[in-house]
Design an enzyme around this catalytic site. Structure first.
Site, PDB file in Angstrom:
ATOM      1  N   SER B 182       0.846  -1.185   0.000  1.00  0.00           N
ATOM      2  CA  SER B 182       0.000   0.000   0.000  1.00  0.00           C
ATOM      3  C   SER B 182       0.881   1.234   0.000  1.00  0.00           C
ATOM      4  O   SER B 182       1.902   1.266   0.679  1.00  0.00           O
ATOM      5  CB  SER B 182      -0.890  -0.014   1.235  1.00  0.00           C
ATOM      6  OG  SER B 182      -1.759   1.084   1.217  1.00  0.00           O
ATOM      7  N   HIS B 196      -1.919   6.987  -5.380  1.00  0.00           N
ATOM      8  CA  HIS B 196      -2.175   5.965  -4.363  1.00  0.00           C
ATOM      9  C   HIS B 196      -2.298   4.623  -5.067  1.00  0.00           C
ATOM     10  O   HIS B 196      -2.889   4.524  -6.141  1.00  0.00           O
ATOM     11  CB  HIS B 196      -3.481   6.265  -3.623  1.00  0.00           C
ATOM     12  CG  HIS B 196      -4.041   5.066  -2.892  1.00  0.00           C
ATOM     13  ND1 HIS B 196      -5.108   4.349  -3.375  1.00  0.00           N
ATOM     14  CD2 HIS B 196      -3.654   4.449  -1.764  1.00  0.00           C
ATOM     15  CE1 HIS B 196      -5.359   3.346  -2.549  1.00  0.00           C
ATOM     16  NE2 HIS B 196      -4.496   3.376  -1.569  1.00  0.00           N
ATOM     17  N   ASN B 198      -2.648   0.161  -3.988  1.00  0.00           N
ATOM     18  CA  ASN B 198      -2.477  -0.951  -3.065  1.00  0.00           C
ATOM     19  C   ASN B 198      -2.974  -2.225  -3.713  1.00  0.00           C
ATOM     20  O   ASN B 198      -3.942  -2.221  -4.484  1.00  0.00           O
ATOM     21  CB  ASN B 198      -3.140  -0.674  -1.706  1.00  0.00           C
ATOM     22  CG  ASN B 198      -4.571  -1.095  -1.629  1.00  0.00           C
ATOM     23  OD1 ASN B 198      -4.872  -2.264  -1.463  1.00  0.00           O
ATOM     24  ND2 ASN B 198      -5.467  -0.135  -1.754  1.00  0.00           N
ATOM     25  N   TYR B 199      -2.259  -3.317  -3.452  1.00  0.00           N
ATOM     26  CA  TYR B 199      -2.625  -4.642  -3.966  1.00  0.00           C
ATOM     27  C   TYR B 199      -2.528  -5.625  -2.813  1.00  0.00           C
ATOM     28  O   TYR B 199      -1.594  -5.564  -2.018  1.00  0.00           O
ATOM     29  CB  TYR B 199      -1.748  -5.014  -5.174  1.00  0.00           C
ATOM     30  CG  TYR B 199      -2.125  -4.116  -6.335  1.00  0.00           C
ATOM     31  CD1 TYR B 199      -3.268  -4.382  -7.083  1.00  0.00           C
ATOM     32  CD2 TYR B 199      -1.408  -2.947  -6.592  1.00  0.00           C
ATOM     33  CE1 TYR B 199      -3.683  -3.514  -8.079  1.00  0.00           C
ATOM     34  CE2 TYR B 199      -1.828  -2.076  -7.603  1.00  0.00           C
ATOM     35  CZ  TYR B 199      -2.968  -2.375  -8.332  1.00  0.00           C
ATOM     36  OH  TYR B 199      -3.410  -1.502  -9.297  1.00  0.00           O
ATOM     37  N   GLY B 352      -7.791   0.392  16.663  1.00  0.00           N
ATOM     38  CA  GLY B 352      -6.551   0.594  17.421  1.00  0.00           C
ATOM     39  C   GLY B 352      -5.303   0.159  16.681  1.00  0.00           C
ATOM     40  O   GLY B 352      -4.360  -0.336  17.279  1.00  0.00           O
ATOM     41  N   GLY B 353      -5.277   0.307  15.377  1.00  0.00           N
ATOM     42  CA  GLY B 353      -4.075  -0.004  14.606  1.00  0.00           C
ATOM     43  C   GLY B 353      -2.946   0.973  14.904  1.00  0.00           C
ATOM     44  O   GLY B 353      -3.108   1.911  15.678  1.00  0.00           O
ATOM     45  N   ILE B 355      -1.240   3.979  14.493  1.00  0.00           N
ATOM     46  CA  ILE B 355      -1.782   5.229  13.963  1.00  0.00           C
ATOM     47  C   ILE B 355      -0.861   5.879  12.935  1.00  0.00           C
ATOM     48  O   ILE B 355      -1.310   6.347  11.891  1.00  0.00           O
ATOM     49  CB  ILE B 355      -2.057   6.210  15.122  1.00  0.00           C
ATOM     50  CG1 ILE B 355      -3.185   5.662  15.990  1.00  0.00           C
ATOM     51  CG2 ILE B 355      -2.405   7.599  14.606  1.00  0.00           C
ATOM     52  CD1 ILE B 355      -4.394   5.205  15.240  1.00  0.00           C
ATOM     53  N   GLU B 356       0.418   5.930  13.228  1.00  0.00           N
ATOM     54  CA  GLU B 356       1.332   6.606  12.312  1.00  0.00           C
ATOM     55  C   GLU B 356       1.344   5.923  10.945  1.00  0.00           C
ATOM     56  O   GLU B 356       1.490   6.580   9.925  1.00  0.00           O
ATOM     57  CB  GLU B 356       2.742   6.674  12.899  1.00  0.00           C
ATOM     58  CG  GLU B 356       2.861   7.632  14.068  1.00  0.00           C
ATOM     59  CD  GLU B 356       2.414   9.056  13.721  1.00  0.00           C
ATOM     60  OE1 GLU B 356       2.607   9.491  12.580  1.00  0.00           O
ATOM     61  OE2 GLU B 356       1.843   9.717  14.601  1.00  0.00           O
ATOM     62  N   SER B 357       1.203   4.602  10.950  1.00  0.00           N
ATOM     63  CA  SER B 357       1.164   3.888   9.673  1.00  0.00           C
ATOM     64  C   SER B 357      -0.158   4.129   8.959  1.00  0.00           C
ATOM     65  O   SER B 357      -0.190   4.317   7.744  1.00  0.00           O
ATOM     66  CB  SER B 357       1.364   2.390   9.900  1.00  0.00           C
ATOM     67  OG  SER B 357       2.641   2.151  10.433  1.00  0.00           O
TER      68      SER B 357
END
Lengths: 394, 394
Positions: B182, B196, B198-199, B352-353, B355-357
């Site tokens: 991504s 952008h 993503n695959y 809640g992943g 966040i910065e990513s």
């Protein structure tokens, strides 16, 4: 267009609209996730369309019609039949507050004028509003102060008091009235804080088809401060002014509303608050109505003395690119809160409110750096720490 | 902490996680609102916790544990037992694509390096990922390219194929595998577009406790272009490259996936798309698996030839503050789409992943002006018009 029942309400009103308070919900420290607010910004007037699920029965699927622009401000947005009741006095209060806050901001800004960006709108059946925006002034990069008055009808599911009626009797759509003032003020100088406030009053009629189901009313609102840098004396002054306004009415108000504010303006995915809080309350109806009207008036009148002295002190403080970048990162957090969590904004976006009015709360500019971490012990770190761990300022 | 079953998955994985495809859902032009995506940005590795509703039975309430940082990239993030199957080949493909896209970007940017901001993480039970971010380079203000590989367990409600089993037999939690690349690339020059892509590849095991319920797999992804100004030749080149990749496999792919892209990147409250589209697909499983693996590979390999020539042409175009301000306003729309609508982002924030990513997809800076309207017929107006009324570019 499919046949629908056209009902009057504004996008701002939608913030109030779906959920009236249940008596037991007052003073809960975490507002219910389904509550709606007259929040962020009050909006241009438009109407709601409920698409009936069953003919002439339950209604859902809200969408919003366009408002009618006006060239002049009317003396009142109320319907003709209404006189000197709480509705009229609340409208008078918020319109005076709009004038006084805008005048105070223009007096400090000098460079910017609200009048260049005033939008007035109304609706033949009653209701309307005034949006004022000052953009790219000398002191503020974006300042919006809006009032609106709305008549609408809420779906019966939203009228919780119907529970008081026999279980087999459910009311039809319940007419409501809502009025509010809402404002977000973003200064340019990174040492000058952002301010948000809004105060709102809500009424429903008594459902005529359910004997015993009462007429409802409530107040909501709050004022909160979002600096990029902490000056203890500023935050103390701000919170002291809120406390002073609260203490005139009830000594429990400030501590409860201060906590409510810290809980509401929480950016969950960051584990931090948007700013340093202030006061926030909603669904407030278990006090004398006159007392709460006076309290909301006191709060609205406290905005200028709470905020303007801080701006006077910080607006010309020299700053570097480093300070500006940090302010912009915090503005990014403001955007995250408003777009992801703020109920007024998210509800307004989903129901098709006037977008420019809803999003006037967003800063003129904002910034996101990957994995930015302020150096421990730095001024930026201190602000972040206070947003993560809310403090008692007074 | 309450007792929970700890299950392996990453925040990026959450984008894939709740809803596997039903065979009938492939090629729907509007992705189902509950679908989840390996979208925006893949994330650092962590685990999911399902809080059982009933002991050892249904599970819900997802939360995510922290990932384990690594100092070196492993040869594979797959479990030891896995060999040269589709999983391994897909991982190899996305890691090679990450390398080649990053190399192409560094070669053009010269000023910025990804390696200064590489984060590698893994998990003892298998799975992991690599995040690379180039920030404030010479050409790009923010460029993130991430891969991740995740093992997890999905709640039985999400395993739609269980419908194939007798109604009284429901599977327990279903183990799944997900891998994806991504990326979001935001250049500085207002005439150089954002890209952008993503695959992603997804597999579930066959639920062992429900005879007849099958193992599932599917592919998803897309590449889309978001300029602030339209150069017809650029947009044609971009779409032509997408079409060329599609046409190698199926002549229906480009028109279907082009429309799917226009439908997906829709900012409903604005009535406009985020940009000028490209291709987008999800839940793709009703073709030969080898063919779809080749198709995803072809798409990923088309990113550089579709995008880099445009950047080479536009990166040094002289521009004014006016152009920059318009780019910043469009970046504001990018923020609105990602925070309000993008399923990967909103799901990642809620569960809640890292966040910065998740938020590396946001631009370095963005802007919101009250009631901004481009002058009719201007270059800004033309872009807005194309976002409101999607065009056929080739």
């Amino acid at each position: 267009m499919p046949p629908t029942a056209t009902l009057s309400a504004s996008s701002s009103l939608n913030y109030l609209f779906p959920i009236p308070p249940s008596p037991s919900s007052s003073f809960t420290s975490t507002p219910s996730p389904t509550s709606c607010y007259f929040h962020s910004c009050t909006k241009k007037f438009s109407s709601l369309r409920f698409k009936p699920n069953k003919p002439n029965m339950t209604r859902s699927a809200v969408s919003i019609e366009k408002e009618t622009p006006e060239t002049e401000r009317p003396i009142t947005f109320l319907r003709e039949s209404e006189g000197a009741d709480v509705r009229a006095r609340f409208e008078k209060m918020i319109r005076e507050a709009q004038d006084s806050v805008c005048a105070a901001i223009e007096a400090v800004d000098k460079g910017g004028k609200f009048k260049e960006k005033e939008d007035v709108w109304s609706r033949p059946g009653g209701g309307g509003g005034i949006s004022r925006v000052l953009q790219d002034g000398a002191v503020w990069e974006k300042a919006g102060v809006n009032v609106s008055v709305v008549y609408g009808v809420m779906p019966p599911e939203a009228y919780r008091a119907a529970k008081a009626a026999p279980a087999d009797q459910k009311p039809g759509p319940v007419p409501f009235f809502a009025a509010g003032i809402s404002s977000v003020l973003h200064p340019k100088n990174p040492f000058a804080p952002t301010l948000h406030f809004n105060y709102r009053y809500f009424e429903t009629d008594a459902p005529q088809d359910v004997p015993g189901a009462p007429r409802q009313w409530w107040f909501g609102g709050g004022t909160d401060l979002t600096p990029a840098y902490i000056f203890d004396e500023d935050v103390k002054h701000f919170h002291s002014t809120q406390k002073k306004a609260c203490d005139k009415f009830d000594p429990t108000f400030y501590p409860r509303f201060k906590k409510w504010c810290d809980d509401y303006f929480y950016i969950k995915h960051r584990g931090e608050r948007r700013g340093l809080g202030g006061i926030f309350f909603d669904d407030l109806n278990d006090y004398d109505q006159e007392m709460l009207l006076s309290f909301a008036t006191e709060c609205a009148n406290s905005v200028v003395p709470a905020y303007i002295p801080i701006i006077e002190k910080r607006k010309d403080t020299p700053f570097t690119d480093h300070h500006k970048a940090w302010q912009q990162l915090r503005r990014g957090r403001y955007v995250e809160f408003n777009l992801v969590y703020d109920r007024g904004t998210t509800f307004g976006l989903k129901t098709g409110g006037r977008i420019e009015s809803i999003l006037v709360s967003l800063p003129l500019s904002a910034r996101w750096e990957y994995d930015h971490k302020p150096e421990e012990g730095s001024e930026e770190w201190k602000l972040l720490d206070a947003c993560i761990n809310p403090k008692e300022w007074i």
